[in-house]
Scaffold this motif. Sequence first.
Motif, PDB file in Angstrom:
ATOM      1  N   LEU A   1      81.014 -55.756  28.780  1.00  0.00           N
ATOM      2  CA  LEU A   1      81.628 -54.593  27.381  1.00  0.00           C
ATOM      3  C   LEU A   1      80.469 -54.051  27.861  1.00  0.00           C
ATOM      4  O   LEU A   1      79.509 -53.865  28.527  1.00  0.00           O
ATOM      5  CB  LEU A   1      81.085 -55.507  26.772  1.00  0.00           C
ATOM      6  N   THR A   2      80.986 -52.657  27.274  1.00  0.00           N
ATOM      7  CA  THR A   2      80.259 -51.460  26.963  1.00  0.00           C
ATOM      8  C   THR A   2      79.136 -51.005  25.441  1.00  0.00           C
ATOM      9  O   THR A   2      80.417 -50.987  24.598  1.00  0.00           O
ATOM     10  CB  THR A   2      80.705 -49.664  27.665  1.00  0.00           C
ATOM     11  N   ALA A   3      77.939 -51.028  25.535  1.00  0.00           N
ATOM     12  CA  ALA A   3      77.242 -51.026  23.889  1.00  0.00           C
ATOM     13  C   ALA A   3      77.258 -49.371  24.111  1.00  0.00           C
ATOM     14  O   ALA A   3      76.365 -48.828  24.482  1.00  0.00           O
ATOM     15  CB  ALA A   3      76.548 -51.609  23.738  1.00  0.00           C
ATOM     16  N   MET A   4      77.913 -48.518  23.185  1.00  0.00           N
ATOM     17  CA  MET A   4      77.771 -46.941  23.125  1.00  0.00           C
ATOM     18  C   MET A   4      76.434 -47.144  21.723  1.00  0.00           C
ATOM     19  O   MET A   4      77.236 -47.672  20.897  1.00  0.00           O
ATOM     20  CB  MET A   4      79.028 -46.390  22.716  1.00  0.00           C
ATOM     21  N   ALA A   5      75.969 -45.795  21.977  1.00  0.00           N
ATOM     22  CA  ALA A   5      75.001 -45.476  20.808  1.00  0.00           C
ATOM     23  C   ALA A   5      74.719 -43.677  20.837  1.00  0.00           C
ATOM     24  O   ALA A   5      75.237 -43.181  21.554  1.00  0.00           O
ATOM     25  CB  ALA A   5      74.216 -46.051  20.224  1.00  0.00           C
ATOM     26  N   ASN A   6      74.325 -43.427  20.343  1.00  0.00           N
ATOM     27  CA  ASN A   6      73.819 -42.072  19.442  1.00  0.00           C
ATOM     28  C   ASN A   6      72.452 -41.344  20.703  1.00  0.00           C
ATOM     29  O   ASN A   6      71.612 -42.557  21.070  1.00  0.00           O
ATOM     30  CB  ASN A   6      73.233 -41.748  18.513  1.00  0.00           C
ATOM     31  N   GLY A   7      72.795 -40.700  20.754  1.00  0.00           N
ATOM     32  CA  GLY A   7      71.661 -39.731  22.531  1.00  0.00           C
ATOM     33  C   GLY A   7      71.845 -40.013  23.667  1.00  0.00           C
ATOM     34  O   GLY A   7      72.824 -39.773  23.962  1.00  0.00           O
ATOM     35  N   VAL A   8      71.149 -40.268  23.807  1.00  0.00           N
ATOM     36  CA  VAL A   8      70.260 -39.913  25.635  1.00  0.00           C
ATOM     37  C   VAL A   8      70.843 -41.847  25.730  1.00  0.00           C
ATOM     38  O   VAL A   8      70.445 -42.404  25.080  1.00  0.00           O
ATOM     39  CB  VAL A   8      69.391 -39.583  26.089  1.00  0.00           C
ATOM     40  N   LEU A   9      70.694 -42.634  26.955  1.00  0.00           N
ATOM     41  CA  LEU A   9      71.160 -43.279  28.104  1.00  0.00           C
ATOM     42  C   LEU A   9      69.972 -43.309  28.736  1.00  0.00           C
ATOM     43  O   LEU A   9      70.316 -42.747  29.735  1.00  0.00           O
ATOM     44  CB  LEU A   9      72.401 -44.285  28.913  1.00  0.00           C
ATOM     45  N   VAL A  10      68.945 -44.711  28.049  1.00  0.00           N
ATOM     46  CA  VAL A  10      67.924 -44.642  27.880  1.00  0.00           C
ATOM     47  C   VAL A  10      67.452 -46.042  29.631  1.00  0.00           C
ATOM     48  O   VAL A  10      66.755 -45.665  31.016  1.00  0.00           O
ATOM     49  CB  VAL A  10      66.843 -45.310  27.943  1.00  0.00           C
ATOM     50  N   SER A  11      68.498 -46.647  29.800  1.00  0.00           N
ATOM     51  CA  SER A  11      68.888 -47.752  30.400  1.00  0.00           C
ATOM     52  C   SER A  11      69.862 -48.401  30.377  1.00  0.00           C
ATOM     53  O   SER A  11      70.369 -48.850  29.244  1.00  0.00           O
ATOM     54  CB  SER A  11      67.827 -48.232  30.622  1.00  0.00           C
ATOM     55  N   GLN A  12      70.011 -49.461  30.608  1.00  0.00           N
ATOM     56  CA  GLN A  12      71.445 -49.978  31.504  1.00  0.00           C
ATOM     57  C   GLN A  12      71.512 -51.185  32.604  1.00  0.00           C
ATOM     58  O   GLN A  12      71.074 -51.618  33.195  1.00  0.00           O
ATOM     59  CB  GLN A  12      73.076 -49.607  31.415  1.00  0.00           C
ATOM     60  N   THR A  13      71.045 -52.501  31.781  1.00  0.00           N
ATOM     61  CA  THR A  13      70.472 -53.658  32.752  1.00  0.00           C
ATOM     62  C   THR A  13      71.690 -55.674  32.079  1.00  0.00           C
ATOM     63  O   THR A  13      72.686 -54.739  31.664  1.00  0.00           O
ATOM     64  CB  THR A  13      69.211 -53.803  32.591  1.00  0.00           C
ATOM     65  N   SER A  14      71.562 -55.686  33.036  1.00  0.00           N
ATOM     66  CA  SER A  14      72.439 -56.795  33.014  1.00  0.00           C
ATOM     67  C   SER A  14      71.632 -58.320  33.553  1.00  0.00           C
ATOM     68  O   SER A  14      70.623 -58.253  34.886  1.00  0.00           O
ATOM     69  CB  SER A  14      73.423 -56.815  34.454  1.00  0.00           C
ATOM     70  N   SER A  15      72.181 -59.271  32.887  1.00  0.00           N
ATOM     71  CA  SER A  15      70.972 -61.060  33.208  1.00  0.00           C
ATOM     72  C   SER A  15      71.468 -61.265  32.459  1.00  0.00           C
ATOM     73  O   SER A  15      71.620 -61.398  30.994  1.00  0.00           O
ATOM     74  CB  SER A  15      69.918 -60.418  33.234  1.00  0.00           C
ATOM     75  N   GLY A  16      72.182 -62.790  33.460  1.00  0.00           N
ATOM     76  CA  GLY A  16      71.987 -64.245  31.947  1.00  0.00           C
ATOM     77  C   GLY A  16      73.519 -64.015  31.368  1.00  0.00           C
ATOM     78  O   GLY A  16      73.818 -64.447  30.452  1.00  0.00           O
ATOM     79  N   GLY A  17      74.012 -63.120  32.308  1.00  0.00           N
ATOM     80  CA  GLY A  17      76.026 -63.036  31.521  1.00  0.00           C
ATOM     81  C   GLY A  17      75.836 -62.052  30.039  1.00  0.00           C
ATOM     82  O   GLY A  17      76.735 -62.063  29.940  1.00  0.00           O
ATOM     83  N   LYS A  18      75.063 -61.422  30.012  1.00  0.00           N
ATOM     84  CA  LYS A  18      74.905 -60.137  28.740  1.00  0.00           C
ATOM     85  C   LYS A  18      73.892 -58.114  29.416  1.00  0.00           C
ATOM     86  O   LYS A  18      73.322 -58.479  30.284  1.00  0.00           O
ATOM     87  CB  LYS A  18      73.600 -60.416  28.031  1.00  0.00           C
ATOM     88  N   ALA A  19      74.912 -57.946  29.326  1.00  0.00           N
ATOM     89  CA  ALA A  19      74.554 -56.437  29.327  1.00  0.00           C
ATOM     90  C   ALA A  19      73.480 -55.590  28.110  1.00  0.00           C
ATOM     91  O   ALA A  19      73.621 -56.329  26.808  1.00  0.00           O
ATOM     92  CB  ALA A  19      75.531 -55.800  29.799  1.00  0.00           C
ATOM     93  N   THR A  20      72.707 -54.995  29.054  1.00  0.00           N
ATOM     94  CA  THR A  20      71.872 -54.437  27.417  1.00  0.00           C
ATOM     95  C   THR A  20      71.980 -52.791  27.477  1.00  0.00           C
ATOM     96  O   THR A  20      71.444 -52.767  28.523  1.00  0.00           O
ATOM     97  CB  THR A  20      70.856 -55.204  27.219  1.00  0.00           C
ATOM     98  N   PHE A  21      72.124 -52.173  26.765  1.00  0.00           N
ATOM     99  CA  PHE A  21      71.797 -50.700  26.755  1.00  0.00           C
ATOM    100  C   PHE A  21      71.486 -50.433  26.202  1.00  0.00           C
ATOM    101  O   PHE A  21      70.956 -50.683  24.969  1.00  0.00           O
ATOM    102  CB  PHE A  21      73.374 -50.174  26.828  1.00  0.00           C
ATOM    103  N   VAL A  22      70.201 -49.303  26.234  1.00  0.00           N
ATOM    104  CA  VAL A  22      69.411 -48.435  25.747  1.00  0.00           C
ATOM    105  C   VAL A  22      69.812 -47.328  25.141  1.00  0.00           C
ATOM    106  O   VAL A  22      69.332 -46.131  26.011  1.00  0.00           O
ATOM    107  CB  VAL A  22      67.722 -49.261  26.593  1.00  0.00           C
ATOM    108  N   TRP A  23      69.675 -46.964  24.162  1.00  0.00           N
ATOM    109  CA  TRP A  23      70.266 -45.003  23.891  1.00  0.00           C
ATOM    110  C   TRP A  23      68.762 -44.810  23.174  1.00  0.00           C
ATOM    111  O   TRP A  23      68.267 -45.165  22.046  1.00  0.00           O
ATOM    112  CB  TRP A  23      71.496 -45.383  22.852  1.00  0.00           C
TER     113      TRP A  23
END
Length: 468
Positions: A198-220
């Motif tokens: 899955l992709t998590a969108m949010a406001n502003g610029v994408l700072v990082s996109q990482t994946s570990s342990g079956g989960k994805a983390t998006f930082v905006w």
Amino acid sequence: MNPMRSRSRKFWIGAAVLATAAAVVVPARVWAADGFVAGASGLGDPFFPLGGNGGYDVTNYSLVLDYSPSTRHLDGTATITATATENLSRFDLDLRGFDVSAVMVNDRAASFTRDGQELVITPRTGLRSGRSFTVVVSYGGVPVVITDPDESIEGWIPTDDGAFVVGEPQGSPGWYPANDNPRDKATYDIKVTVPDGLTAMANGVLVSQTSSGGKATFVWRENSPMAPYLATATLGRFDFTQYQLASGLPVYIAVDPTLSTASVLNKLPDIVEFYSSIYGPYPFDAVGAIVDDAKNVGYSLETQTKPVFDRVPDEATLAHELSHMWFGDSVTLTLWPDMWLHEGFATWSEWIWSEHDGRKSAHQYFENLYNTPAQNTAFWTPPPGNPGTPVFLFNGTIYNRGGMTLQALREKVGDDVFFRILRDWATEQRYGNVTTSEFIALAERESGLSLQHFFDVWLYQPDKPTSW
Ligand SMILES: [Zn+2]
């Protein structure tokens, strides 16, 4: 916001409701003997009096969210940095639903109670006016979808593969604790963890996109001031692409893979460039679009830097939402009844994009609508400057008569003056909060005309304007 035509009928309820405008509740304050006070439970907006809170000004929200679409459970930690504007013994945040497990103020556990949408927080020691403080709220649960006075839904709305997240006018407390009033803008850091794929969108610029342990983390990160209702964390299965405009502005596009956007999103660069040429520089450091399959929502919304669409938008809807980056997101109303300052401007922006593109002109849009008979009171009432009740916040008149007001102004003062008015409005009020009377004052200053009668006829009189 842009209600789909198929659902906009529900906003046409008739003038009778006008007489039942909600009484304005002025939130009470409690004074303490030591000079420290309880911050007000609301900011007294005529339509949403408990939206926002008194006694502080938020500078940043840092939201850490973890969502499981299968259980619909959202876990959140919100770190809010604010400055006290009074000596506070107590203050509120707005939060709807959820179990709150802990609240910390300046790293010390604080006591808290719940009262409707109010999360009432009492720190160990009072907060001095002018000082910065931090609040950390830990919460979790299945988000409660919020129904507005006009019966539309908002907040954290579950979809087949994630969530469609929209907050206008009062949905943000459905997913994070907020000072939920358009007057209190802040920067945002939004970190969202979702199942891999899955992709998590949010406001502003994408700072990082990482994946570990079956989960994805998006930082905006949203670096520009943003009203709480304009935040999003829409997530799901998306085709996610990134590119840059010629100016270097990053573009983030997320499209539900079950949908075909054909070529409409290819228009985004031209639309942004055109509005930049007439309204002044694009106000934010990212742009984009989120196209989801959430037709039960029934509208799209101008979430800051990346409008969200509940289906594939047509070109007019895409242009409408992008114009809101200037009028709505950067230049934001102070009170909700001034909604025409967003929707009238975005509607007229649809028309001027069409005109620029060599199709129907703004004048032709105006003429077609003006031909509506005066007897069609549902079309002409309520007047756009005075919706009367939150039921009519997104009524067709706010859009149509609001847009016609601008076209009528254009034809009264001439193109040179009119475009200078719009550009100066966007530039002088950038990131600010505005009122209709400020717009009228600017139009009078730029045109050298007395426009009280003009705006009274167009914005405040209930009948079809006949002379202005
Ligand atoms: Zn809109």
